[in-house]
Design a protein around this motif. Structure first.
Motif, PDB file in Angstrom:
ATOM      1  N   TRP A   1     -33.665 -20.602  38.670  1.00 10.04           N
ATOM      2  CA  TRP A   1     -34.641 -19.665  38.120  1.00 10.04           C
ATOM      3  C   TRP A   1     -36.076 -20.103  38.357  1.00 10.04           C
ATOM      4  O   TRP A   1     -36.945 -19.284  38.661  1.00 10.04           O
ATOM      5  CB  TRP A   1     -34.398 -19.442  36.627  1.00 10.04           C
ATOM      6  CG  TRP A   1     -33.406 -18.355  36.402  1.00 10.04           C
ATOM      7  CD1 TRP A   1     -32.101 -18.488  36.017  1.00 10.04           C
ATOM      8  CD2 TRP A   1     -33.618 -16.956  36.590  1.00 10.04           C
ATOM      9  NE1 TRP A   1     -31.494 -17.251  35.954  1.00 10.04           N
ATOM     10  CE2 TRP A   1     -32.408 -16.292  36.303  1.00 10.04           C
ATOM     11  CE3 TRP A   1     -34.709 -16.188  36.986  1.00 10.04           C
ATOM     12  CZ2 TRP A   1     -32.267 -14.906  36.384  1.00 10.04           C
ATOM     13  CZ3 TRP A   1     -34.566 -14.811  37.062  1.00 10.04           C
ATOM     14  CH2 TRP A   1     -33.369 -14.184  36.766  1.00 10.04           C
TER      15      TRP A   1
ATOM     16  N   PHE B   1     -36.913 -19.228  41.880  1.00 11.97           N
ATOM     17  CA  PHE B   1     -37.053 -17.770  41.975  1.00 11.97           C
ATOM     18  C   PHE B   1     -38.411 -17.328  41.423  1.00 11.97           C
ATOM     19  O   PHE B   1     -39.131 -16.540  42.044  1.00 11.97           O
ATOM     20  CB  PHE B   1     -35.919 -17.073  41.224  1.00 11.97           C
ATOM     21  CG  PHE B   1     -36.039 -15.573  41.212  1.00 11.97           C
ATOM     22  CD1 PHE B   1     -35.648 -14.819  42.310  1.00 11.97           C
ATOM     23  CD2 PHE B   1     -36.539 -14.912  40.102  1.00 11.97           C
ATOM     24  CE1 PHE B   1     -35.758 -13.425  42.304  1.00 11.97           C
ATOM     25  CE2 PHE B   1     -36.652 -13.531  40.082  1.00 11.97           C
ATOM     26  CZ  PHE B   1     -36.264 -12.787  41.187  1.00 11.97           C
ATOM     27  N   GLN B   2     -38.771 -17.831  40.251  1.00  7.96           N
ATOM     28  CA  GLN B   2     -40.035 -17.437  39.626  1.00  7.96           C
ATOM     29  C   GLN B   2     -41.234 -17.857  40.478  1.00  7.96           C
ATOM     30  O   GLN B   2     -42.196 -17.091  40.624  1.00  7.96           O
ATOM     31  CB  GLN B   2     -40.130 -18.027  38.223  1.00  7.96           C
ATOM     32  CG  GLN B   2     -39.129 -17.421  37.264  1.00  7.96           C
ATOM     33  CD  GLN B   2     -39.010 -18.191  35.962  1.00  7.96           C
ATOM     34  OE1 GLN B   2     -39.520 -19.297  35.815  1.00  7.96           O
ATOM     35  NE2 GLN B   2     -38.303 -17.594  35.003  1.00  7.96           N
TER      36      GLN B   2
ATOM     37  N   ASP C   1     -33.165  -5.994  37.834  1.00 11.46           N
ATOM     38  CA  ASP C   1     -32.565  -7.021  36.988  1.00 11.46           C
ATOM     39  C   ASP C   1     -31.857  -6.296  35.843  1.00 11.46           C
ATOM     40  O   ASP C   1     -32.291  -5.214  35.448  1.00 11.46           O
ATOM     41  CB  ASP C   1     -33.641  -7.952  36.425  1.00 11.46           C
ATOM     42  CG  ASP C   1     -33.059  -9.187  35.769  1.00 11.46           C
ATOM     43  OD1 ASP C   1     -32.929 -10.203  36.471  1.00 11.46           O
ATOM     44  OD2 ASP C   1     -32.724  -9.137  34.571  1.00 11.46           O
TER      45      ASP C   1
ATOM     46  N   SER D   1     -35.697 -13.152  32.134  1.00  9.99           N
ATOM     47  CA  SER D   1     -36.025 -14.436  32.751  1.00  9.99           C
ATOM     48  C   SER D   1     -37.155 -14.346  33.771  1.00  9.99           C
ATOM     49  O   SER D   1     -37.485 -15.333  34.417  1.00  9.99           O
ATOM     50  CB  SER D   1     -34.781 -15.023  33.429  1.00  9.99           C
ATOM     51  OG  SER D   1     -33.785 -15.288  32.479  1.00  9.99           O
ATOM     52  N   TRP D   2     -37.737 -13.189  33.904  1.00 11.94           N
ATOM     53  CA  TRP D   2     -38.835 -13.007  34.849  1.00 11.94           C
ATOM     54  C   TRP D   2     -40.160 -13.357  34.163  1.00 11.94           C
ATOM     55  O   TRP D   2     -40.313 -13.152  32.960  1.00 11.94           O
ATOM     56  CB  TRP D   2     -38.887 -11.563  35.322  1.00 11.94           C
ATOM     57  CG  TRP D   2     -37.745 -11.156  36.206  1.00 11.94           C
ATOM     58  CD1 TRP D   2     -36.414 -11.260  35.928  1.00 11.94           C
ATOM     59  CD2 TRP D   2     -37.831 -10.577  37.490  1.00 11.94           C
ATOM     60  NE1 TRP D   2     -35.678 -10.771  36.964  1.00 11.94           N
ATOM     61  CE2 TRP D   2     -36.527 -10.336  37.938  1.00 11.94           C
ATOM     62  CE3 TRP D   2     -38.899 -10.218  38.306  1.00 11.94           C
ATOM     63  CZ2 TRP D   2     -36.254  -9.771  39.183  1.00 11.94           C
ATOM     64  CZ3 TRP D   2     -38.626  -9.642  39.536  1.00 11.94           C
ATOM     65  CH2 TRP D   2     -37.322  -9.437  39.970  1.00 11.94           C
TER      66      TRP D   2
ATOM     67  N   LEU E   1     -30.956 -12.848  43.773  1.00  6.96           N
ATOM     68  CA  LEU E   1     -30.107 -13.844  43.133  1.00  6.96           C
ATOM     69  C   LEU E   1     -28.658 -13.404  43.207  1.00  6.96           C
ATOM     70  O   LEU E   1     -28.329 -12.252  42.941  1.00  6.96           O
ATOM     71  CB  LEU E   1     -30.524 -14.060  41.680  1.00  6.96           C
ATOM     72  CG  LEU E   1     -31.931 -14.628  41.480  1.00  6.96           C
ATOM     73  CD1 LEU E   1     -32.176 -14.932  40.017  1.00  6.96           C
ATOM     74  CD2 LEU E   1     -32.165 -15.860  42.336  1.00  6.96           C
TER      75      LEU E   1
ATOM     76  N   GLY F   1     -26.996 -14.636  38.403  1.00  8.40           N
ATOM     77  CA  GLY F   1     -28.075 -14.428  37.446  1.00  8.40           C
ATOM     78  C   GLY F   1     -28.131 -15.463  36.343  1.00  8.40           C
ATOM     79  O   GLY F   1     -29.143 -15.601  35.666  1.00  8.40           O
TER      80      GLY F   1
ATOM     81  N   GLY G   1     -29.483 -18.718  38.507  1.00  9.39           N
ATOM     82  CA  GLY G   1     -30.680 -18.388  39.262  1.00  9.39           C
ATOM     83  C   GLY G   1     -30.573 -18.754  40.733  1.00  9.39           C
ATOM     84  O   GLY G   1     -31.570 -18.808  41.434  1.00  9.39           O
ATOM     85  N   ARG G   2     -29.399 -18.977  41.215  1.00 10.31           N
ATOM     86  CA  ARG G   2     -29.211 -19.303  42.631  1.00 10.31           C
ATOM     87  C   ARG G   2     -29.089 -18.020  43.445  1.00 10.31           C
ATOM     88  O   ARG G   2     -28.490 -17.051  43.015  1.00 10.31           O
ATOM     89  CB  ARG G   2     -27.972 -20.159  42.816  1.00 10.31           C
ATOM     90  CG  ARG G   2     -28.091 -21.476  42.067  1.00 10.31           C
ATOM     91  CD  ARG G   2     -27.237 -22.556  42.676  1.00 10.31           C
ATOM     92  NE  ARG G   2     -27.287 -23.775  41.903  1.00 10.31           N
ATOM     93  CZ  ARG G   2     -28.285 -24.654  41.949  1.00 10.31           C
ATOM     94  NH1 ARG G   2     -29.307 -24.439  42.728  1.00 10.31           N
ATOM     95  NH2 ARG G   2     -28.250 -25.747  41.216  1.00 10.31           N
TER      96      ARG G   2
END
Length: 183
Positions: free
Chosen positions: A32, A35-36, A57, A62-63, A141, A144, A147-148
């Motif tokens: 994650w 990703f962020q 999403d 988680s964003w 992703l 989820g 976060g991979r």
């Protein structure tokens, strides 16, 4: 935005015929935080030209959409480019007021350029976290929870991701009005 896993260029490879992005059109997202970070960089890159962003999403909890820096980047993009659009697709938006109040306040001024769509119950389980800048860049992703996932600049891959997004969004309903009209 530097693409992930992109080799650092030295004087010896200055004459290389292909750019690193062309040589490496995809890579991994390792959680994650990764990703962020990539999301922030992609949005910043998008302020340089008109963009038609698609974000997907199940709930966006988680964003980092509520961060001041993200809202400022979005503001720069929409002010600089009248054709910039943003579409969010989610199974539910009930956490937005708690998780992303700054984004919600920003959106009130931009409802004509920011759409929020809620997937129907049948399609909702298919939603995976994804950012898509059609034709340019995508982050998706595969898991989820951890976060991979993967990122790509490959046009064929981005086309498939856009088609997946479009299929669900066409069967979705408008959600989360930017303003509430009353008497």
């Amino acid at each position: 935005m530097d693409t992930p896993d992109e080799p650092r260029h030295t004087a010896d490879d200055a004459d290389a015929p292909e750019s690193a992005a062309a040589a490496h059109p995809s890579g991994r997202i390792d959680g994650w935080r990764d990703f962020q970070d990539r999301l922030r960089a992609a949005l910043a890159m998008g302020t340089t030209e008109p963009a038609d962003w698609r974000l997907c999403d199940p709930d966006f909890v988680s964003w980092p959409l509520g961060e001041r820096a993200i809202v400022e980047v979005l503001q720069q993009g929409v002010l600089a480019h009248p054709r910039t659009r943003l579409t969010l697709l989610a199974a539910r938006f009930d956490e937005f007021p708690r998780k992303h109040p700054r984004w919600l306040a920003w959106r009130q001024d931009w409802t004509h350029r920011v759409r929020c769509l809620q997937a129907n119950e049948e399609d909702a389980p298919q939603l995976r976290p994804m950012l898509l800048w059609p034709g340019r860049l995508g982050l998706r992703l595969l898991d989820g929870v951890s976060g991979r996932g993967v990122w790509s600049t490959d046009p064929a891959t981005l086309h498939v991701w856009q088609a997946d997004f479009d299929v669900i969004s066409q069967r979705s309903a408008e959600a989360m009005p930017g303003t509430i009209l009353g008497l």
